[in-house]
Design a protein around this motif. Structure first.
Motif, short mmCIF file in Angstrom:
data_model
loop_
_atom_site.label_atom_id
_atom_site.label_comp_id
_atom_site.label_asym_id
_atom_site.label_seq_id
_atom_site.Cartn_x
_atom_site.Cartn_y
_atom_site.Cartn_z
N MET A 1 -22.50 5.61 7.45
CA MET A 1 -22.66 7.02 7.14
C MET A 1 -23.23 7.74 8.36
N GLN A 2 -22.72 8.95 8.62
CA GLN A 2 -23.17 9.72 9.77
C GLN A 2 -23.74 11.06 9.32
N HIS A 3 -24.49 11.67 10.22
CA HIS A 3 -24.97 13.05 10.05
C HIS A 3 -25.84 13.21 8.81
N LEU A 14 -37.25 7.38 5.94
CA LEU A 14 -37.07 6.04 6.50
C LEU A 14 -36.79 5.01 5.41
N ARG A 15 -37.42 5.18 4.25
CA ARG A 15 -37.10 4.28 3.13
C ARG A 15 -35.65 4.44 2.70
N LEU A 16 -35.15 5.68 2.73
CA LEU A 16 -33.76 5.94 2.39
C LEU A 16 -32.83 5.20 3.35
N GLY A 21 -29.31 0.34 4.35
CA GLY A 21 -28.98 -0.60 5.41
C GLY A 21 -28.55 0.05 6.70
N ILE A 22 -29.03 1.27 6.95
CA ILE A 22 -28.67 2.00 8.16
C ILE A 22 -29.67 1.66 9.27
N GLN A 23 -29.15 1.28 10.44
CA GLN A 23 -30.00 0.95 11.58
C GLN A 23 -29.85 1.99 12.68
N ALA A 24 -30.93 2.24 13.37
CA ALA A 24 -30.94 3.20 14.48
C ALA A 24 -30.99 2.46 15.80
N GLY A 79 -38.72 -1.00 11.29
CA GLY A 79 -37.96 -1.71 10.27
C GLY A 79 -36.51 -1.27 10.16
N VAL A 80 -36.15 -0.10 10.67
CA VAL A 80 -34.76 0.36 10.58
C VAL A 80 -34.09 0.41 11.95
N MET A 81 -34.72 -0.16 12.98
CA MET A 81 -34.11 -0.17 14.31
C MET A 81 -33.23 -1.39 14.50
N SER A 82 -32.17 -1.22 15.27
CA SER A 82 -31.25 -2.32 15.56
C SER A 82 -31.89 -3.28 16.56
N PRO A 83 -31.36 -4.50 16.68
CA PRO A 83 -31.93 -5.47 17.64
C PRO A 83 -31.87 -5.00 19.09
N THR A 84 -30.98 -4.06 19.40
CA THR A 84 -30.87 -3.55 20.78
C THR A 84 -31.44 -2.14 20.90
N GLY A 85 -32.24 -1.72 19.92
CA GLY A 85 -32.71 -0.34 19.86
C GLY A 85 -33.86 -0.04 20.81
#
Length: 235
Positions: A1-3, A14-16, A21-24, A79-85
């Motif tokens: 999902m975008q935007h 952030l809980r949302l 399962g959205i990662q930044a 907790g919502v960041m990607s491994p390369t974030g």
């Protein structure tokens, strides 16, 4: 999902993200600076300390309350960041050292990348016994010390810069410069402290590369020899 645009407490937002399962991969935050001020907004100016307007946001948390609130949000962001974030946190000089300790605790001191100095376009230098308050800091951390999305921003060198930085020309017409093949410090045990082609590193220094690597550079034509027999790496 975008935007996704979320208006409200960022902990809920952030809980949302976590629930979906959205990662930044990239995070930038500009949190309050613990100024103990109420910031107002009107039709002409935003986020300012003034005598008129309607509330924009409250920055009245101080001390441990402020640090606890920010720590919870940094943990939720982690907790919502990607491994390369990567994350950039904009803070002022009064709180910079406190927030860096929080960042070390949440992301690990090994993941500190840089502290970027932001020079203010409109510094508020009131009369005080100190230097001008002219800068903020942006703390740059990553999730991993070695695996991160990194897109360096580059600009081509001008002809004058090329001529100044790469003053030599090889037989193929390519411009180059040279850099030392030794570095400060003595290696007592290890290949970089050993002679290479019968030559010891200068006193108090060691070779930047093991002799086997120096041989590879020489074979590839990437070592220039000075008139006094000093080897330098070609760049």
């Amino acid at each position: 999902m975008q935007h996704i645009f979320y208006s409200g407490d960022n902990l809920d937002g952030l809980r949302l993200l976590a629930e979906r399962g959205i990662q930044a991969d990239l995070v930038y935050i500009d949190p309050p600076f613990a100024t103990n001020n109420e910031f107002l907004i009107d039709d002409h100016r935003a986020n300012t300390v003034s005598a008129s307007g309607r509330p924009a946001y409250s920055d009245t948390l101080r001390g441990s309350d402020y640090l606890d609130a920010l720590s919870k949000r940094l943990s939720a962001i982690r907790g919502v960041m990607s491994p390369t974030g990567s994350i950039y946190v904009h803070i002022d000089v009064k709180m910079e050292h406190h927030v860096r300790l929080l960042m070390d605790n949440v992301f690990g001191p090994e993941n500190f990348r840089n502290a970027i100095t932001r020079i203010k376009c409109n510094p508020k230098n009131f009369d005080r016994y100190s230097y001008g308050n002219i800068k903020d800091t942006i703390l740059f951390y990553s999730v991993s010390p070695s695996h991160l999305t990194w897109n360096p921003q580059r600009e081509p060198l001008s002809d004058d810069e090329v001529a100044r930085l790469y003053p030599h020309t090889d037989s193929a017409g390519r411009r180059y410069t040279t850099t030392p093949l030794h570095a400060p410090g003595v290696t007592e045990n290890g290949p970089t402290g050993q002679p290479w082609r019968g030559m010891d590193p200068p006193p108090g220094r060691h070779w930047r590369y093991a002799p086997a690597r120096l041989d590879e550079l020489e074979t590839a034509g990437l070592i220039a020899w000075s008139g006094t027999g000093n080897p330098r790496k070609i760049r």
